[in-house]
Design a protein around this motif. Structure first.
Motif, mmCIF file in Angstrom:
data_model
loop_
_atom_site.group_PDB
_atom_site.id
_atom_site.type_symbol
_atom_site.label_atom_id
_atom_site.label_comp_id
_atom_site.label_asym_id
_atom_site.label_seq_id
_atom_site.Cartn_x
_atom_site.Cartn_y
_atom_site.Cartn_z
ATOM 1 N N ASP A 287 0.902 -1.144 0.380
ATOM 2 C CA ASP A 287 0.511 -0.271 -0.234
ATOM 3 C C ASP A 287 0.842 1.107 0.235
ATOM 4 N N ASP A 314 0.460 -5.122 -7.549
ATOM 5 C CA ASP A 314 -0.114 -4.784 -7.011
ATOM 6 C C ASP A 314 -0.987 -2.816 -7.509
ATOM 7 N N ASP A 318 -5.385 -1.966 -7.852
ATOM 8 C CA ASP A 318 -5.643 -0.734 -7.635
ATOM 9 C C ASP A 318 -6.250 -0.235 -8.245
ATOM 10 N N SER A 320 -8.516 2.676 -6.606
ATOM 11 C CA SER A 320 -8.434 2.581 -5.203
ATOM 12 C C SER A 320 -8.205 4.741 -5.443
ATOM 13 N N THR A 322 -5.798 5.790 -6.491
ATOM 14 C CA THR A 322 -3.933 6.042 -5.418
ATOM 15 C C THR A 322 -2.902 6.262 -7.284
#
Length: 400
Positions: A287, A314, A318, A320, A322
């Motif tokens: 993360d 990742d 992702d 999200s 980001t």
């Protein structure tokens, strides 16, 4: 370096030609030199038998190795460089994987058994290119054609199907040859006869190329890709590349293979398989917003190079929002951080009087979990103190 410059300036090659004047550069090195591309492997062919080639070069004081006598190949080392020299051949029989060959002195016959026109050229010591199947014209036009009949070439060696797609990607071919694609559609089942090692060598060279997403989609369309990965994750693969992920073949393979789909068919090394398993683990691992303690915990379980590769997986997964900049800053932090090492060892517990055996391993593991949960910052003294409090720690004798 151009072909002419290479022929006239390569001193080791000129030494070899002094003793094998009939030999010619062949295959990929001629193709790449015509394109002014770097050349790493220099292959030559000669009408002389491998036994005669070895006698001549050994008499000249060169090191010579019988690296493939059955196929007419020897390797000579001159000025620290290896030159592979193969006697001109013609196929006697083929089974789609291997060929039984016989020697010949006919250069055109040898060229006719090669896969593509751009790989069937040769160049003599005077710098003259011998081109029997219009390979130079195909290079100029960015065309990729089989030598002669595509179906015949594929039946001789099914690996040529995968090589066709690799060269499509590598040389940015303008338009795939329709005769070749038709033959591939008809014969792609022959790939099942190939060893996993041969398939792996080609697919790992394909996935690292910039045009890999387009070529893999074409391989899927004509029925080739399912022989390598049954449910290819082409969308995820393309997304990973769009993020700027490095051209690391195992990372690219991990992106192509959906989680839980095994790569055993490729018969990769244990190291490669373990890395792909790590990269395709289904749970999110990293993360970008993680604090230093979380980074240390991750580094205590996997080296930074593995974690960096996993960060690309990742990031591609992702959802999200980001930013790419945040992920890149995360990778910079990851690689700048010192890798923590669990300070407690079994001998430390033995010195405290603990009996060897299963309980010692249990205490070590529990202490390491405690150390990791606290951010991997505690030293030997703190870890030892914690270990002494655990149930199951039994003393064999008083510490000295």
């Amino acid at each position: 370096m151009s072909l002419g410059q290479f022929v006239s300036h390569d001193t080791a090659l000129k030494k070899l030609w002094q003793h094998l004047p009939q030999a010619r550069l062949v295959g990929g090195c001629v193709r790449d030199l015509l394109l002014n591309l770097p050349v790493h492997d220099v292959d030559l062919a000669t009408p002389q038998s491998p036994e005669v080639v070895m006698q001549i070069l050994e008499a000249a004081g060169f090191k010579v190795y019988a690296t493939g006598l059955r196929h007419g190949t020897v390797t000579s080392v001159i000025d620290g460089r290896a030159f592979e020299i193969t006697t001109l051949r013609r196929d006697v029989t083929t089974d789609g994987r291997h060929a039984v060959v016989a020697w010949t002195d006919d250069w055109r016959e040898d060229a006719a058994r090669r896969d593509f026109t751009i790989n069937a050229m040769s160049c003599d010591r005077a710098g003259q290119v011998h081109d029997y199947f219009n390979g130079q014209a195909d290079l100029a036009a960015r065309q990729l054609r089989f030598v002669g009949d595509a179906e015949t070439r594929i039946r001789e060696d099914a690996l040529r199907i995968l090589r066709f797609f690799r060269f499509l990607a590598r040389f940015d071919v303008a338009k795939p040859d329709q005769a070749a694609l038709t033959a591939i559609r008809d014969l792609h089942a022959l790939i099942a006869r190939l060893s996993g090692e041969r398939i792996a060598a080609e697919i790992m060279r394909i996935v690292v190329l910039d045009r890999a997403p387009l070529v893999l989609s074409l391989m899927q369309e004509v029925g080739v890709l399912p022989h390598i990965v049954s449910h290819p994750n082409l969308r995820f693969f393309s997304h990973l590349l769009s993020l700027g992920a490095p051209a690391e073949p195992r990372l690219r393979l991990a992106a192509l293979y959906p989680p839980r789909e095994e790569v055993k068919r490729l018969r990769l090394s244990r190291e490669d398989t373990d890395l792909i398993d790590f990269l395709t683990a289904t749970q999110p691992l990293l993360d970008p917003a993680a604090d230093d303690a979380a980074l240390r915990r991750a580094l205590s379980e996997a080296p930074p190079d593995r974690l960096t590769l996993r960060s690309w997986m990742d990031q591609a997964a992702d959802r999200s929002g980001t930013s790419s900049e945040s992920w890149q800053k995360f990778r910079t932090r990851l690689n700048a951080m010192e890798t923590p090492t669990f300070p407690l060892q079994g001998r430390d517990l033995l010195d405290q009087g603990m009996s060897p055996g299963r309980s010692l391993g249990t205490v070590l593991k529990a202490t390491e979990d405690w150390w990791r949960a606290r951010g991997c910052v505690d030293g030997l003294s703190a870890c030892l103190s914690y270990a002494l409090t655990l149930r199951g720690f039994s003393r064999n004798s008083s510490p000295t």
